[in-house]
Design an enzyme around this catalytic site. Structure first.
Site, PDB file in Angstrom:
ATOM      1  N   ASP A 110       0.961  -0.854  -0.247  1.00 26.15           N
ATOM      2  CA  ASP A 110       0.042  -0.035  -0.049  1.00 26.15           C
ATOM      3  C   ASP A 110       0.912   1.087   0.553  1.00 26.15           C
ATOM      4  OD1 ASP A 110      -2.215  -1.678  -0.117  1.00 26.15           O
ATOM      5  OD2 ASP A 110      -2.906  -1.102   1.581  1.00 26.15           O
ATOM      6  N   TYR A 142     -10.099  -0.071   0.433  1.00 21.31           N
ATOM      7  CA  TYR A 142     -10.109  -0.222   2.129  1.00 21.31           C
ATOM      8  C   TYR A 142      -9.302   0.935   3.098  1.00 21.31           C
ATOM      9  CZ  TYR A 142     -10.336  -5.089   4.137  1.00 21.31           C
ATOM     10  OH  TYR A 142     -10.954  -6.303   4.134  1.00 21.31           O
TER      11      TYR A 142
END
Length: 717
Positions: free
Chosen positions: A362, A450
Site C-alpha cells: 500500500d 480499504y
C-alpha cells in the site's frame, strides 16, 4: 566603555551558543515536523531551477518527461537528533527527500534526492542503493496522469465490447456519459522485473462500485511511455479467457458466450442508505453517547509537540507511509526514539486473473496522502483537535488535506484500576477506583477500497498501544462457482476474496538509554519435592528467561509460538527493587504467512515473516547491549462474509501491540493522577461514607451545540 560591554555580551552569547543547552520541548519536536507549504514550494522551485535535471514545470500529457513526484521531510539521523535533543550539538540541518521520475531520458529511471538546507535549498545529492543500480522506471507508482491515460486508452480499446457490455450490464465504457463503467487495477503489475502489465476489474460506476464487478477483467500492457502503444494482452469474461476484445465481441455476436449479469442489477446493497429494522424497536434516529470535555482539554498540542499526563512526543504524517512518532518520553525519560507505520500489504487468492494477481503493497499509493478528511462525531469525537496536513505528492504544488489527523481524550469505559475491599459480612472496608482514559492520536488511510484507521493510545500508567482497524469495502471479483474455493458469495454476482492483511511498524526503543538488551521470558514447569510434606511432589510454573544475543535469536517467524514476554532492558539501570528497567512488547495479532517462504512475491515483503528485534544502523553484531530496533508485524486473515456488505465493520478487525513498562518504574506511575475516587465507610451501619476525590464532585454539562460540518476536499493552495 559601551564597546567593552558590547564585546563582553557578544563573547558571553558565544559561550552560551557553544554550550548547546537542551532545547525547549517544542523546539526539540520541531526537527521532526513535516515540511510546511512554504518549504515544499521552496524545494520544488529549487529543483525546477536546476537545468541539468530538466524537470517539467507543469503537468504534461506525456509520460516521457522528467517530473517531480514527491517531496517530504528527510528525518535527521538518530545520532544527530539525540545530540541536539540532549544539548550536545546544534540543531541538525533541515532537509527534504525528493523523488523524481526521469521519463525523458534514453534510460528512464526513478531517482531519490536529498535536498537542503531549508528554508533556502542550495544543494541536492542523489541517494544510491545497494548494488548502485537505479530504480527502474517501470517500477514507479502509477500517477494521476497515467490513470487518465489508461482511461483514455480504454475508451478506444473497449469499443468492440460496447454492445456486449450495454446489453448485459446496462452500463458501458466506450463513448459513455452516463451509466458508465469504471475499473480497479491490481498489483503487482506483471510477473517479472521490467514489466508493467495491470489486470483491470470493470465495475459499474455507482456508490460502492467495488461490489459491482460485471464479469470482465482486462490485462493492459502500459509499459511504453507512448500510450498509443498500450494494448490489451488478455481478457477474462465469466470464467473464460480471450486473446483480444475482437474475439470476445465476435463470440458474443455469434451467441457462443455464457453471459454474465443477465438481469438488471440491484444497486442499493452497496450503499449506506438504511434498510430493514431492529427487532427490539430501540431508537436509532437520535444521537447516541458522545465524548465530552466538561472542564476543557487535559492535553496540550504545540506545533507537532503532544503532551498528556506524563507523556511527551513529536508527531508527523509522512506522505509515503503515514503516522510517525518521535522522541517518546514519559516523565521526561526517553522510552523510544521512533514509532512509525512502515507498510501495509494485502495478499489475495481467487479464481479470476485479477484476484490471483492481487498482492497490494500500500505504500505504493502513498499511504500518508490517503488520510482524507475525518468526520467529527464519526471518525473522531466532535471535541477532538483536528490537524491539517500538506503533501507534495503527484501534484504541481502543496496540497492541503483538512482534518487529516485528530487527537482526543477517550473514556475507555473500563477503570484503569479499581478495588472493592469486602469485609465479607455484607459491607466493605473501602472502595477505590481510577477512571480509565487515554489520549488517542488517529489518522486514516483509504487505499482504494480499504480504509485503515491508525491509532496510537497513550495511557497514564506509561502504557502505549498501537492499533489499526480495517474497514471499508472488500476487494470483490465476479462470482463463479469455482470462486467458492477462495471466498464467499456476498451477492448474486459478487465474490468476496480471501486475503491476509499485514501491517508493519518500526519501534526504535531506547529504554533508559540507547543501549539495551533483549530477552524473552515465559514459563516452564518444574517437579520438585514438597519442602513441607515429606514424600510429596509439587509441580508448578517457574520463570524461564532466555537472553537473545543475535538477530537470528531475536527473530520469531509466524507459525511458531511467540514467547509471551518480549523485554527490552537497560543493562545498567535498575528500579528501586533491583530489577533491570524494562519495557515489554505485547503482541495482539492473528497474522500468518502470506505465501511460502522464498516464493517470488514473498521475497518482496520478507519483513512479513514475523517479528524481529535487530541492532540499529551500524550496530548489527551479536553483542547483548546495542541500540535495538523492533520490527513489529501484525495482521489477520480475512475471509469475507455476507456481513461485510456494505462494509467490513471494525469490531473484531483490529490488531496491534502494546508497549508496557516492566519494572521500569518503582510503582504504577498513574498514582500521580488526581482523578481517583476513594470511598470509606464512617460507621458500622454504613449510613455515612467519606468520599475522597481531587476533581470536582460533578463533571458539569457535556453537550456541544456546534452542528455537524464536513467538506471533504483536498486541494493545492
Amino acid at each position: 566603555m559601551w564597546l567593552e560591554t558590547l564585546q563582553w555580551v557578544v563573547a558571553a552569547l558565544g559561550v552560551l551558543a557553544s554550550a548547546s543547552p537542551i532545547p525547549a520541548p517544542q523546539l526539540g519536536a520541531s526537527i521532526f515536523a513535516d515540511l510546511s507549504p512554504a518549504e515544499l514550494r521552496a524545494v520544488r522551485t529549487f529543483l525546477l531551477s536546476r537545468p541539468e535535471l530538466g524537470l517539467a514545470a507543469n503537468r504534461r500529457d506525456s509520460l516521457a518527461s522528467n517530473s517531480l513526484f514527491l517531496v517530504e521531510l528527510q528525518v535527521p539521523r538518530k545520532s544527530q537528533a539525540l545530540q541536539f535533543l540532549n544539548g550536545g550539538s546544534p540543531r541538525p540541518p533541515r532537509l527534504a527527500r525528493a523523488i523524481v521520475f526521469f521519463g525523458e531520458q534514453a534510460q528512464p529511471n526513478v531517482t531519490e534526492f536529498v535536498v537542503g538546507p531549508l528554508p533556502w535549498p542550495s544543494y541536492y545529492r542523489a541517494v544510491s542503493y545497494k548494488g548502485g543500480r537505479p530504480i527502474p522506471f517501470a517500477a514507479r507508482p502509477v500517477t494521476l496522469l497515467e490513470y487518465e491515460l489508461m482511461h483514455r486508452r480504454l475508451l478506444e480499446l473497449t469499443e468492440p465490447l460496447y454492445r456486449l457490455l450495454r446489453d448485459t450490464t446496462g452500463f458501458w465504457y466506450h463513448n459513455c456519459s452516463q451509466r458508465c463503467l469504471t475499473f480497479s487495477d491490481v498489483a503487482p503489475r506483471g510477473l517479472g522485473p521490467g514489466e508493467r502489465r495491470s489486470w483491470l476489474i470493470l465495475q459499474r460506476l455507482v456508490e460502492g462500485h467495488f461490489l459491482h464487478p460485471v464479469g470482465l477483467e482486462l490485462l493492459l500492457d502500459h509499459r511504453s511511455r507512448d500510450p498509443r502503444r498500450w494494448t490489451l494482452q488478455r481478457l477474462w469474461y465469466n470464467g473464460q479467457y480471450f486473446a483480444s476484445a475482437q474475439e470476445l465481441a465476435w463470440r458474443y455476436e455469434r451467441g457462443e458466450l455464457a453471459l454474465a449479469c443477465p438481469t438488471t442489477p440491484e444497486l442499493l446493497f452497496s450503499t449506506y442508505v438504511p434498510r430493514g429494522h431492529f427487532s427490539t424497536g430501540t431508537p436509532t434516529a437520535v444521537h447516541g453517547a458522545k465524548v465530552c470535555e466538561p472542564q476543557g482539554k487535559r492535553y496540550r498540542l504545540q506545533g507537532n509537540l503532544v503532551e498528556y499526563g506524563g507523556w511527551r512526543l513529536a508527531l508527523r504524517l509522512r506522505s509515503s507511509a503515514g503516522l510517525q512518532l518521535f522522541d517518546l518520553r514519559f516523565n521526561g525519560e526517553q522510552l523510544a526514539h521512533e514509532l512509525s507505520v512502515q507498510e501495509a500489504v494485502a495478499f489475495y487468492g481467487g479464481s479470476t486473473p485479477a484476484a490471483m494477481q492481487t498482492k497490494y503493497i500500500d505504500s505504493a499509493w502513498g499511504m500518508g496522502t490517503l488520510a482524507h478528511e475525518l468526520a467529527p462525531g464519526i471518525d473522531c469525537p466532535e471535541v477532538a483537535t483536528y490537524l491539517d496536513a500538506h503533501h507534495l505528492y503527484d501534484a504541481a504544488g502543496p496540497v492541503r488535506y483538512p482534518r487529516a489527523l485528530c487527537l482526543f481524550e477517550l473514556p475507555t469505559g473500563v477503570p484503569l484500576r479499581r478495588h472493592f475491599d469486602s469485609d465479607f459480612r455484607g459491607g466493605y472496608r473501602f472502595y477505590g477506583g481510577l477512571e480509565g482514559q487515554a489520549l488517542v492520536l488517529r489518522t486514516t488511510a483509504t487505499v482504494y477500497n480499504y480504509d485503515y484507521i491508525w491509532d496510537v493510545l497513550l495511557y497514564p500508567n506509561g502504557v502505549l498501544e498501537a492499533k489499526v482497524h480495517a474497514t471499508g469495502y472488500v476487494h470483490a471479483t465476479f462470482y463463479t462457482p469455482q470462486g467458492l474455493r477462495y471466498g464467499s458469495r456476498l451477492h448474486r454476482d459478487v465474490l468476496g476474496n480471501l486475503h491476509t492483511h499485514l501491517l508493519h511498524y518500526k519501534v526504535d526503543l531506547d529504554v533508559a538509554g540507547t543501549r539495551n538488551s533483549f530477552e524473552t521470558v515465559d514459563v516452564c514447569f518444574e517437579n520438585i519435592s514438597n519442602p513441607w510434606s515429606a514424600g510429596e511432589r509439587v509441580v508448578q510454573p517457574r520463570l524461564h528467561r532466555r537472553p537473545r544475543h543475535s538477530e537470528r535469536q531475536a527473530t520469531f517467524p509466524f507459525g511458531r509460538a511467540l514467547p509471551r514476554y518480549l523485554l527490552f532492558s537497560s543493562p545498567t539501570q535498575h528500579n528501586r527493587w533491583g530489577h533491570p528497567r524494562s519495557y515489554r512488547i505485547q503482541h495482539s495479532s492473528q497474522a500468518g504467512r502470506v505465501l511460502p517462504r522464498g516464493w517470488r512475491e514473498e521475497r518482496g515483503v520478507n519483513w512479513g515473516r514475523g517479528l524481529q528485534a535487530v541492532g540499529g544502523p551500524g550496530d548489527r553484531g551479536s553483542r547483548p547491549w546495542q541500540d535495538l530496533v523492533a520490527w513489529v508485524t501484525v495482521g489477520f486473515l480475512h475471509i469475507p462474509h455476507a456481513e461485510d456488505v456494505p462494509n467490513t465493520a471494525t469490531p473484531g478487525n483490529a490488531v496491534g501491540f502494546f508497549l508496557r513498562p516492566f519494572n521500569f518504574f518503582d510503582e504504577d506511575p498513574s498514582v500521580a493522577s488526581r482523578s481517583p475516587v476513594i470511598v470509606r465507610p464512617q460507621d458500622p451501619a454504613f449510613a455515612h461514607v467519606a468520599i475522597q476525590r481531587w476533581t470536582p464532585a460533578s463533571p458539569g454539562p457535556c453537550v456541544s451545540a456546534e452542528p455537524f460540518t464536513y467538506n471533504g476536499t483536498y486541494r493545492q493552495e
